[in-house]
Design a protein around this motif. Structure first.
Motif, PDB file in Angstrom:
ATOM      1  N   ILE A 176       0.901  -1.156  -0.137  1.00 29.59           N
ATOM      2  CA  ILE A 176      -0.323  -0.290   0.044  1.00 29.59           C
ATOM      3  C   ILE A 176       0.733   1.289  -0.121  1.00 29.59           C
ATOM      4  CG2 ILE A 176      -1.610   1.135   1.298  1.00 29.59           C
ATOM      5  CD1 ILE A 176      -2.630  -1.116   2.090  1.00 29.59           C
ATOM      6  N   CYS A 177       1.881   0.934   0.861  1.00 32.86           N
ATOM      7  CA  CYS A 177       2.866   2.575   0.699  1.00 32.86           C
ATOM      8  C   CYS A 177       3.317   2.919  -0.776  1.00 32.86           C
ATOM      9  CB  CYS A 177       4.055   2.491   1.977  1.00 32.86           C
ATOM     10  SG  CYS A 177       3.232   2.391   3.626  1.00 32.86           S
ATOM     11  N   CYS A 178       3.748   1.316  -1.232  1.00 28.45           N
ATOM     12  CA  CYS A 178       4.723   1.335  -2.798  1.00 28.45           C
ATOM     13  C   CYS A 178       3.515   1.634  -3.567  1.00 28.45           C
ATOM     14  CB  CYS A 178       5.249   0.205  -3.025  1.00 28.45           C
ATOM     15  SG  CYS A 178       6.315  -0.255  -2.260  1.00 28.45           S
ATOM     16  N   GLY A 219       1.290   4.240  -2.732  1.00 30.16           N
ATOM     17  CA  GLY A 219       0.988   5.544  -2.702  1.00 30.16           C
ATOM     18  C   GLY A 219       2.107   6.315  -2.864  1.00 30.16           C
TER      19      GLY A 219
END
Lengths: 118, 148, 334
Positions: free
Chosen positions: B37-39, B41
């Motif tokens: 999820i962070c990637c 973003g």
């Protein structure tokens, strides 16, 4: 290459949340509150920007980033406007995210129905 | 043995009896999903800056978060996000998408109690404490910075 | 005079009809071949899950009355209860029946509570046909007691799956069917558990208390029954009960089981098992009744347990009280 850092740090922060769930069986509301407060504290002690520099989305996408923006907004506004800034700065900095969450929840809440998972 | 001792002994007995789950699979999945999820973003952010090179970094982040919130809200609506959460645990709760999920899920759950008292009120059951505690803490931090 | 907890029904109230209806997930469980009706969709054609639960109760009541070859106008009294605040599913369902109504709340023990009360009234010759009914719905229970359905959270391993289903039976003065021979009314027992995700541990001491009282009052042992079945202790709770009974010097053998533990298959990921009013009600009114009619079982001790929990009290840090009622159901003579 920095995507590796984003992945590793983002994953690590989320895993800390999972550790909390396993250790104390806490609910998601408590986890979110805890991580927001951690974000506020990191920003207050001036550590957040150091982490953010190489972690980028890895620390900004987790809810920690939301807490940090709140604190950053408050601190910045206090320096610019004085006491009133402490009250206006935090929400000003995070208004986009909060408003978006409300608007989308409102719209999708009207459109969709909840379903039982099997 | 009085009631208090008995209750204590029983609580300890139950605690020992509860089956221990192996923590490693859930820790791994929360790491994996959280990282992805962070990637995602980061990817959205980079694309925005690629298309609009003149945009300020701060504004780009704002759009990134709004897009993530939109995606999570939509996935909650079509009943996918809770399935991700079932195995990802902290991986899908801690990111901003989990915050969005926690607002959208009661909104659709309680809409049958009416738009005002159902949907609008219950939206805040989980998000309320998060926003309130964050704002209170940030105001305190702001006031402290006023004096240093 | 000793306090009375166990009553014997000398006039032999008969269960002349029983009916069970379950949701789609339950319809794939271990008892799938015994249920009368399996819903395709757990909204049951209604707008909300609460309305679906109400409709399930109505459906089960009418089904049981029809299987007893009666008309709805023949029913004197309706005894019903469920898990929702102010037992709305039962009371709102009762609007459509022109008979006396008593709403009961015994949490998940409501099926035994209603049969025990109903059998007492029929045995005393006060009422002719009494309908006992209860229901629970996964989605209404989740929404009232836990979290919104779409919230992405994990369920702890001790948590149980609230069964979507309703069960009903008709008690009468005479007729063909299994007979209710005695009942033990339980006491409220609280051994200081406050984990809302661990209902088995809350209710096991109540089950032990009622079981001990029942065996003492009726001078029976576990071996006198073909089946001793608790309601929704789940996997963990029934293991605790076996341990607690062993401490009291009574060994529960292979004839002991738990509806919640038996309900779902291993692949259905229901964690510690099924729970809710509908769990034991649907098992009793399908599987157990069938086995009693076939003669596979002659004497069954049915003792569902209930956790008398409220979210308000739980948030205020109160420990959770449990209760267990027992009824003995025997095969009637042909």
């Amino acid at each position: 290459m920095y995507y590796l850092w984003v992945f590793l740090i983002g994953g690590f922060v989320c895993m800390l949340g999972q550790v909390l769930i396993i250790k104390s069986n806490i609910t998601s509301a408590r986890i979110l509150v805890t991580f927001v407060l951690v974000g506020v504290a990191l920003e207050a002690f001036g550590l957040f920007d150091y982490i953010s520099e190489f972690a980028r989305a890895g620390i900004n996408v987790p809810i920690v980033g939301f807490g940090a923006s709140l604190a950053k907004g408050a601190i910045g506004a206090v320096r610019a406007k004085g006491l009133i800034g402490a009250f206006t700065g935090g929400l000003e900095a995070t208004a986009g995210g909060i408003a978006a969450a409300f608007v989308f929840a409102f719209i999708f809440g009207l459109i969709f129905k909840s379903k039982t998972i099997n | 043995m009085d009631a208090k001792q008995r209750n204590e002994a029983y609580n300890n007995y139950v605690k020992a009896k509860i089956p221990k789950t192996r923590p490693w699979p859930t820790l791994f999945y929360s790491f994996l999903v959280g990282g992805i999820i962070c990637c995602l973003g980061q990817g959205i952010n980079d694309l925005i800056l690629l298309w609009f090179p003149n945009m300020a970094q701060q504004t780009a982040w704002g759009y990134t978060l709004i897009i993530l919130i939109f995606l999570a809200s939509f996935l909650t609506g079509i009943g996918v996000y809770d399935k991700i959460g079932k195995f990802a645990g902290g991986g899908s709760i801690v990111p901003i998408t989990g915050f969005s999920n926690s607002i959208t899920s009661p909104a659709l759950e309680f809409k049958h109690e009416g738009i005002i008292y159902g949907l609008c009120v219950k939206m805040f059951t989980i998000a309320g404490p998060v926003i309130v505690s964050g704002v209170v803490a940030s105001v305190l931090v702001g006031i402290i910075y006023l004096f240093i | 005079m000793a306090k009375i907890q166990t009553v014997k029904f000398k006039n032999r109230p008969v269960i002349i009809g029983s009916y069970s209806i379950v949701g789609p997930k339950e319809g794939q469980g271990n008892f799938k071949n015994y249920f009368d009706y399996i819903m395709q969709d757990d909204r049951f054609g209604e707008k909300t899950y609460e309305q679906a639960e109400k409709k399930m109760i109505q459906h089960a009541i009418i089904g049981a009355i029809e299987k007893a070859h009666l008309k709805t106008s023949d029913v004197d009294l309706l005894l019903a209860g469920d898990l929702l605040n102010q037992i709305i599913s039962s009371s709102y369902a009762a609007r459509d029946f022109s008979c006396a109504y008593l709403g009961l709340f015994g949490a998940c023990s409501t099926m035994a509570e209603s049969i025990a009360v109903g059998a007492s009234l029929v045995n005393g010759g006060l009422f002719n046909n009494v309908v006992c009914s209860t229901a629970s719905h996964f989605s209404t229970a989740e929404r009232q007691f836990r979290f919104p359905l779409e919230l992405g959270n994990q369920r702890p391993p001790t948590s149980q799956w609230t069964v979507t289903g309703a069960g009903s039976c008709v008690l009468a003065q005479s007729g063909k069917g299994p007979i209710v021979t005695s009942a033990t009314f339980g006491k409220v027992i609280d051994w200081g558990i406050n984990d809302v995700n661990d209902m088995g541990a809350v209710m096991a001491p109540a089950a032990m208390d009622t079981m001990l009282t029942h065996f003492r009052d009726t001078k029976t042992t576990p071996d006198d029954y073909d089946l001793i079945v608790t309601g929704d202790l789940g996997k963990l709770g029934s293991e605790i009960l076996i341990d607690l009974m062993e401490d009291q010097g009574i060994k529960l053998g292979l004839n002991y089981n738990d509806c919640g533990q038996m309900y779902f298959t291993r692949e259905q990921s229901a964690l510690s098992g099924g729970s809710g009013c509908g769990c034991c009600a649907t098992v009793l009114n399908s599987f157990i009744m069938k086995k009693l009619q076939d003669g596979k079982y002659k004497k069954v001790l049915f003792m569902p347990t209930g956790a008398l929990m409220s979210t308000t009290a739980a948030q205020q840090g109160e420990t959770i009280p449990g209760i267990c009622h027992a009824v003995v159901i025997e095969r009637g003579e042909e």
